[in-house]
Each structure stands twice: as structure tokens, then as C-alpha cells.
Design a protein around this motif. Sequence first.
Motif, PDB file in Angstrom:
ATOM      1  N   UNK A 117      21.003  19.435  48.691  1.00  0.00           N
ATOM      2  CA  UNK A 117      19.997  19.504  48.139  1.00  0.00           C
ATOM      3  C   UNK A 117      20.581  18.302  47.057  1.00  0.00           C
ATOM      4  N   UNK A 118      22.005  18.738  46.862  1.00  0.00           N
ATOM      5  CA  UNK A 118      22.817  18.001  46.093  1.00  0.00           C
ATOM      6  C   UNK A 118      23.043  16.280  46.267  1.00  0.00           C
ATOM      7  N   UNK A 119      22.902  15.696  47.714  1.00  0.00           N
ATOM      8  CA  UNK A 119      22.719  15.183  47.853  1.00  0.00           C
ATOM      9  C   UNK A 119      21.084  14.373  47.801  1.00  0.00           C
ATOM     10  N   UNK A 120      20.473  14.599  48.438  1.00  0.00           N
ATOM     11  CA  UNK A 120      19.327  15.311  47.635  1.00  0.00           C
ATOM     12  C   UNK A 120      18.276  14.069  46.272  1.00  0.00           C
ATOM     13  N   UNK A 121      19.287  15.039  45.581  1.00  0.00           N
ATOM     14  CA  UNK A 121      19.334  15.156  43.697  1.00  0.00           C
ATOM     15  C   UNK A 121      20.227  13.450  43.176  1.00  0.00           C
ATOM     16  N   UNK A 122      20.894  12.949  44.584  1.00  0.00           N
ATOM     17  CA  UNK A 122      21.432  11.605  43.789  1.00  0.00           C
ATOM     18  C   UNK A 122      20.677  10.629  44.636  1.00  0.00           C
ATOM     19  N   UNK A 123      19.828  10.576  45.121  1.00  0.00           N
ATOM     20  CA  UNK A 123      19.431   9.687  46.274  1.00  0.00           C
ATOM     21  C   UNK A 123      18.670   8.429  45.042  1.00  0.00           C
ATOM     22  N   UNK A 124      18.547   7.364  45.483  1.00  0.00           N
ATOM     23  CA  UNK A 124      17.626   6.665  44.969  1.00  0.00           C
ATOM     24  C   UNK A 124      16.403   6.935  44.166  1.00  0.00           C
ATOM     25  N   UNK A 125      15.771   7.994  45.388  1.00  0.00           N
ATOM     26  CA  UNK A 125      13.971   7.791  44.943  1.00  0.00           C
ATOM     27  C   UNK A 125      14.208   8.717  44.613  1.00  0.00           C
ATOM     28  N   UNK A 126      14.869  10.268  44.645  1.00  0.00           N
ATOM     29  CA  UNK A 126      14.898  10.973  44.316  1.00  0.00           C
ATOM     30  C   UNK A 126      14.862  10.632  42.333  1.00  0.00           C
ATOM     31  N   UNK A 127      15.974  10.049  41.573  1.00  0.00           N
ATOM     32  CA  UNK A 127      15.800   9.270  40.985  1.00  0.00           C
ATOM     33  C   UNK A 127      14.880   8.530  40.285  1.00  0.00           C
ATOM     34  N   UNK A 128      14.513   7.590  40.829  1.00  0.00           N
ATOM     35  CA  UNK A 128      13.977   7.054  40.479  1.00  0.00           C
ATOM     36  C   UNK A 128      12.268   7.703  40.492  1.00  0.00           C
ATOM     37  N   UNK A 129      11.776   8.828  41.403  1.00  0.00           N
ATOM     38  CA  UNK A 129      10.702   9.541  40.727  1.00  0.00           C
ATOM     39  C   UNK A 129      11.321  10.520  39.053  1.00  0.00           C
ATOM     40  N   UNK A 130      12.005  10.672  39.113  1.00  0.00           N
ATOM     41  CA  UNK A 130      12.074  11.497  37.906  1.00  0.00           C
ATOM     42  C   UNK A 130      11.996  10.723  36.363  1.00  0.00           C
ATOM     43  N   UNK A 131      13.062   8.896  36.889  1.00  0.00           N
ATOM     44  CA  UNK A 131      12.966   8.354  36.048  1.00  0.00           C
ATOM     45  C   UNK A 131      11.597   8.470  35.339  1.00  0.00           C
ATOM     46  N   UNK A 132      10.931   7.764  36.126  1.00  0.00           N
ATOM     47  CA  UNK A 132       9.350   7.247  35.920  1.00  0.00           C
ATOM     48  C   UNK A 132       8.620   8.849  35.777  1.00  0.00           C
ATOM     49  N   UNK A 133       9.347   9.965  35.655  1.00  0.00           N
ATOM     50  CA  UNK A 133       8.370  11.008  35.914  1.00  0.00           C
ATOM     51  C   UNK A 133       8.512  11.841  33.875  1.00  0.00           C
ATOM     52  N   UNK A 134       9.920  10.575  33.362  1.00  0.00           N
ATOM     53  CA  UNK A 134      10.286  11.230  32.244  1.00  0.00           C
ATOM     54  C   UNK A 134      11.096  12.457  32.060  1.00  0.00           C
ATOM     55  N   UNK A 135      11.482  12.796  33.717  1.00  0.00           N
ATOM     56  CA  UNK A 135      12.219  14.270  34.004  1.00  0.00           C
ATOM     57  C   UNK A 135      14.006  13.104  33.744  1.00  0.00           C
ATOM     58  N   UNK A 136      14.814  14.354  33.326  1.00  0.00           N
ATOM     59  CA  UNK A 136      16.060  14.224  33.522  1.00  0.00           C
ATOM     60  C   UNK A 136      16.531  14.753  34.229  1.00  0.00           C
ATOM     61  N   UNK A 137      17.827  14.160  35.319  1.00  0.00           N
ATOM     62  CA  UNK A 137      18.274  14.482  36.468  1.00  0.00           C
ATOM     63  C   UNK A 137      19.666  15.222  35.727  1.00  0.00           C
ATOM     64  N   UNK A 138      19.457  16.374  36.177  1.00  0.00           N
ATOM     65  CA  UNK A 138      20.743  16.597  35.721  1.00  0.00           C
ATOM     66  C   UNK A 138      21.463  17.843  36.968  1.00  0.00           C
ATOM     67  N   UNK A 139      22.348  17.340  37.526  1.00  0.00           N
ATOM     68  CA  UNK A 139      22.811  17.687  38.473  1.00  0.00           C
ATOM     69  C   UNK A 139      23.917  18.848  38.704  1.00  0.00           C
TER      70      UNK A 139
END
Length: 315
Positions: free
Chosen positions: A269-291
Motif C-alpha cells: 500500500x505504501x508503495x502504491x500510494x507513492x506511485x506516479x499513477x496514483x498520485x496523478x489520479x489524486x491530483x486530477x480528482x482534487x484529492x490530497x495524498x497523505x501517507x
Amino acid sequence: MKKHIKNLIVSSLVIAGLSTTVHSAENYPENPVRIIVPYSAGGGSDSVSRALAEALKPKFPKGIAVENRTGGAGSVGMSYGMHAKPNGGTITMVVPELVMLPHFGNGGDIDYKKFKHLAIVNSGYAAITVPADSPYKTLDSLLKDANDKDLLFGNSGTGSIWHIAGVGMEKAANVEFNHIPFKGSSAAITSLLGKHLDAVSVSYAEVASQVDAGLLRTLAVLAPHRLSGAPDVPTAKELGYDVAIGTWRGYSVPVDTPDYIVNYLTDAILEAAKSDAFKTFMAVSNNDVDIIGPEEFEKKIQREDKIYAELISGL
């Protein structure tokens, strides 16, 4: 001789047991895995979990998918995950309601101590949102009519974080809303789009696409600072109302889950949350990544359990 044979048998059983354990650890996950989301499809919790599941796929060759189990402001799904077999086949998305609902007395049997907590990947704050053609252009105008016009204020379920956000807003403004609960944020937003509500209190990420499309308008966010995805939307604090309430989204497994599975899932999960794909989705959907990792996750839950116990006892 008999004693020697007995010792050989015992040694063989011990070795066999150790071999089985090592084999299981090496082969996890050998079956499909599901992520239980305790809210309806289409909401923020659902979309974040689906993006995370997509990023997790390389670690789960047998498959990983989201399963929605709604009801009880999240308690139904979280209880289901809490009682799942502790074999790593079921991960549960947990939210602040895990510690809030028991203090309301409507959380069923959910108990944060019956989970092992893996990681948090996201946090967000409430947004007070109305239809685009609403007569309320500002937060002040909405609050001015709140007492006289019995405004219908939607949320994601009685006792949910977005219900508490609405309560926090009305207390800060010394007004009263008619709180209307739904089985998740997406249902509340749908009702708002249908003009059946005056306003909703849900995360900004959950209404951002409709705001961008000109269908909804956000009057204020209940955040300590303006959101990067909505720089033109004021905070309630800026407008004179001392309230900031938000959520977080994390993932947990039943408390009896073996450590080797817990470690595998946490690292994945920690690795996936740091992935470019997840971070891109979160940015586009106005969600903040907070690990947040497992140790701080556990401490955070313990702190919030005490905070909400005090807050809710005063309602």
C-alpha cells in the motif's frame, strides 16, 4: 529406541509446520484479494480505493478488486471487514467513523482495536456546496436563511464525518440545519443535483467535477487553509466561522492477521500510494495524498477516539 523414534516424529512435525508457514509466507497472495469500501460506488472513498487497487495490481497477480458494502454511515462495511477471515483476503477501508460511530451508539460492533492498521493514503476537508443556480451565492447568505427556512442539508449518513462537519458548521454559525442522511456522499450529491436539497457537506474532491462543469457551486471549505485545487473558494475561518473538519482514508485488516501478511500489505500500500499513477489520479480528482504508516496510523486513531468522545458527548 522408542524414545528416539518419538523424538524423530516430533522433530518431523515441527519441521513440517515451519515448512508450511514459510511456504504460505512465500506464496501470499495465492488467492484474489478484495478491498471493502463501506460507502457507495462513485463517492470519494470508492474512487480513491479503486485508484489504489489499480496501483496495487502488480503485487496481486491473482487479482484485487473493490467491493462496496454500504449502510450505517460506514459501520456495515467496516464490521464486515472486521469479521473477515484473517488470511489477507479482505482489506477494509476505514475512516474516522470507525471511532466516531461507537460514541454515537449506532456503530454496531465496530471497534478499532479489532483491526491491525496498515496505512493512510488520503485526507480531505468538508465543502459546503449548493446547486449552481441556488439563490445562495455566499456562505453568509446561506447561513442567514438557515433558521427561518428549514434548509435541507445533505450528508453521507447520520454519525458520518460529513454529518459532523455540518453540525460543526451550524454550531460555529449558531444556526440549525435540517440534516438529511444518505448512504454515502454520491447519493447526497445526486440529490443535490436533482434540486432536492439546499446544500451538502461532503469533501471538495467529491463535488469538484460538478463544480467545474458548472452544475454546483462550493461556498466554503471547512479547512485550515484554502485548497490547492480550489484556490478561489474561501475557508469558513476566513469568513469568520471557526470550524475545520475533515476526513482521512486508511486500510486495515482483522486483528488476528499474521504479521507476514500485514507486512506484505503495508509495504504494498505504501508503495502504491507513492506511485506516479496514483498520485496523478489524486491530483486530477482534487484529492490530497497523505501517507501515514502503521505506527502513526495507530496513534492517530487513538487520539481521535478521545477527541470524538468529547465532541460527541456534547451534542
